[in-house]
Design a protein around this motif. Structure first.
Motif, mmCIF file in Angstrom:
data_model
loop_
_atom_site.group_PDB
_atom_site.id
_atom_site.type_symbol
_atom_site.label_atom_id
_atom_site.label_comp_id
_atom_site.label_asym_id
_atom_site.label_seq_id
_atom_site.Cartn_x
_atom_site.Cartn_y
_atom_site.Cartn_z
ATOM 1 N N ARG A 1 0.825 -1.215 0.000
ATOM 2 C CA ARG A 1 0.000 0.000 0.000
ATOM 3 C C ARG A 1 0.855 1.258 0.000
ATOM 4 N NH1 ARG A 1 -3.772 0.228 4.706
ATOM 5 N NH2 ARG A 1 -2.260 1.564 5.671
ATOM 6 N N VAL A 2 1.857 1.332 0.886
ATOM 7 C CA VAL A 2 2.667 2.550 0.940
ATOM 8 C C VAL A 2 3.517 2.702 -0.317
ATOM 9 C CG1 VAL A 2 2.668 2.622 3.449
ATOM 10 C CG2 VAL A 2 4.587 1.563 2.282
ATOM 11 N N TRP A 3 3.946 1.584 -0.886
ATOM 12 C CA TRP A 3 4.728 1.666 -2.119
ATOM 13 C C TRP A 3 3.866 2.232 -3.249
ATOM 14 C CZ3 TRP A 3 9.607 1.783 -3.224
ATOM 15 C CH2 TRP A 3 10.024 1.644 -4.546
ATOM 16 N N ASN A 4 2.629 1.776 -3.351
ATOM 17 C CA ASN A 4 1.731 2.281 -4.397
ATOM 18 C C ASN A 4 1.372 3.738 -4.185
ATOM 19 O OD1 ASN A 4 1.561 -0.048 -5.970
ATOM 20 N ND2 ASN A 4 -0.018 -0.917 -4.671
ATOM 21 N N LEU A 5 1.203 4.148 -2.927
ATOM 22 C CA LEU A 5 0.861 5.541 -2.627
ATOM 23 C C LEU A 5 2.082 6.451 -2.631
ATOM 24 C CD1 LEU A 5 -1.745 5.035 0.238
ATOM 25 C CD2 LEU A 5 -2.190 5.661 -2.147
ATOM 26 N N GLY A 6 3.245 5.896 -2.310
ATOM 27 C CA GLY A 6 4.471 6.683 -2.311
ATOM 28 C C GLY A 6 4.753 7.414 -1.014
ATOM 29 N N LEU B 1 10.048 6.681 -0.841
ATOM 30 C CA LEU B 1 8.844 6.855 -0.032
ATOM 31 C C LEU B 1 9.006 8.126 0.780
ATOM 32 C CD1 LEU B 1 8.181 3.282 1.463
ATOM 33 C CD2 LEU B 1 6.866 4.435 -0.305
ATOM 34 N N LYS B 2 7.949 8.921 0.818
ATOM 35 C CA LYS B 2 7.943 10.133 1.619
ATOM 36 C C LYS B 2 7.286 9.851 2.958
ATOM 37 C CE LYS B 2 7.334 13.026 -2.411
ATOM 38 N NZ LYS B 2 8.365 13.652 -2.905
ATOM 39 N N ILE B 3 7.629 10.654 3.943
ATOM 40 C CA ILE B 3 7.018 10.531 5.271
ATOM 41 C C ILE B 3 6.111 11.738 5.465
ATOM 42 C CG2 ILE B 3 7.469 10.506 7.735
ATOM 43 C CD1 ILE B 3 10.096 9.087 7.130
ATOM 44 N N LEU B 4 4.820 11.461 5.688
ATOM 45 C CA LEU B 4 3.840 12.522 5.896
ATOM 46 C C LEU B 4 3.619 12.754 7.386
ATOM 47 C CD1 LEU B 4 1.087 11.507 3.326
ATOM 48 C CD2 LEU B 4 3.017 13.046 2.995
ATOM 49 N N ASP B 5 3.205 13.974 7.736
ATOM 50 C CA ASP B 5 2.838 14.258 9.123
ATOM 51 C C ASP B 5 1.403 14.004 9.388
ATOM 52 O OD1 ASP B 5 5.186 14.882 10.363
ATOM 53 O OD2 ASP B 5 5.094 16.976 9.788
#
Length: 67
Positions: free
Chosen positions: A19-24, A63-67
């Motif tokens: 999921r995180v790979w697809n969303l980035g 992958l980016k890290i969101l707050d």
């Protein structure tokens, strides 16, 4: 509409990775899940591999890290 994930039934790490790979990106809830998995000290070798892939992707900027 934004949904929140509860920690009572955590998503399997391989599904989270997909999921995180697809969303980035990683959300705060996903980071908390990863943190609790790491602190549990009961990782299977497969889970450890998935964590290493996630951490590598973050370090490389894939992958980016969101707050």
């Amino acid at each position: 509409m934004m949904t929140t994930q509860t920690f009572s039934q955590p998503i399997p790490l391989d599904e989270m990775f997909a999921r995180v790979w697809n969303l980035g990106h990683l959300t705060r809830a996903e980071r908390q899940t990863l943190k609790s998995v790491v602190l549990s000290n009961s990782l299977s070798s497969e889970d450890e591999d998935v964590l290493n892939r996630i951490f590598h992707a973050v370090r490389r900027g894939w992958l980016k890290i969101l707050d």
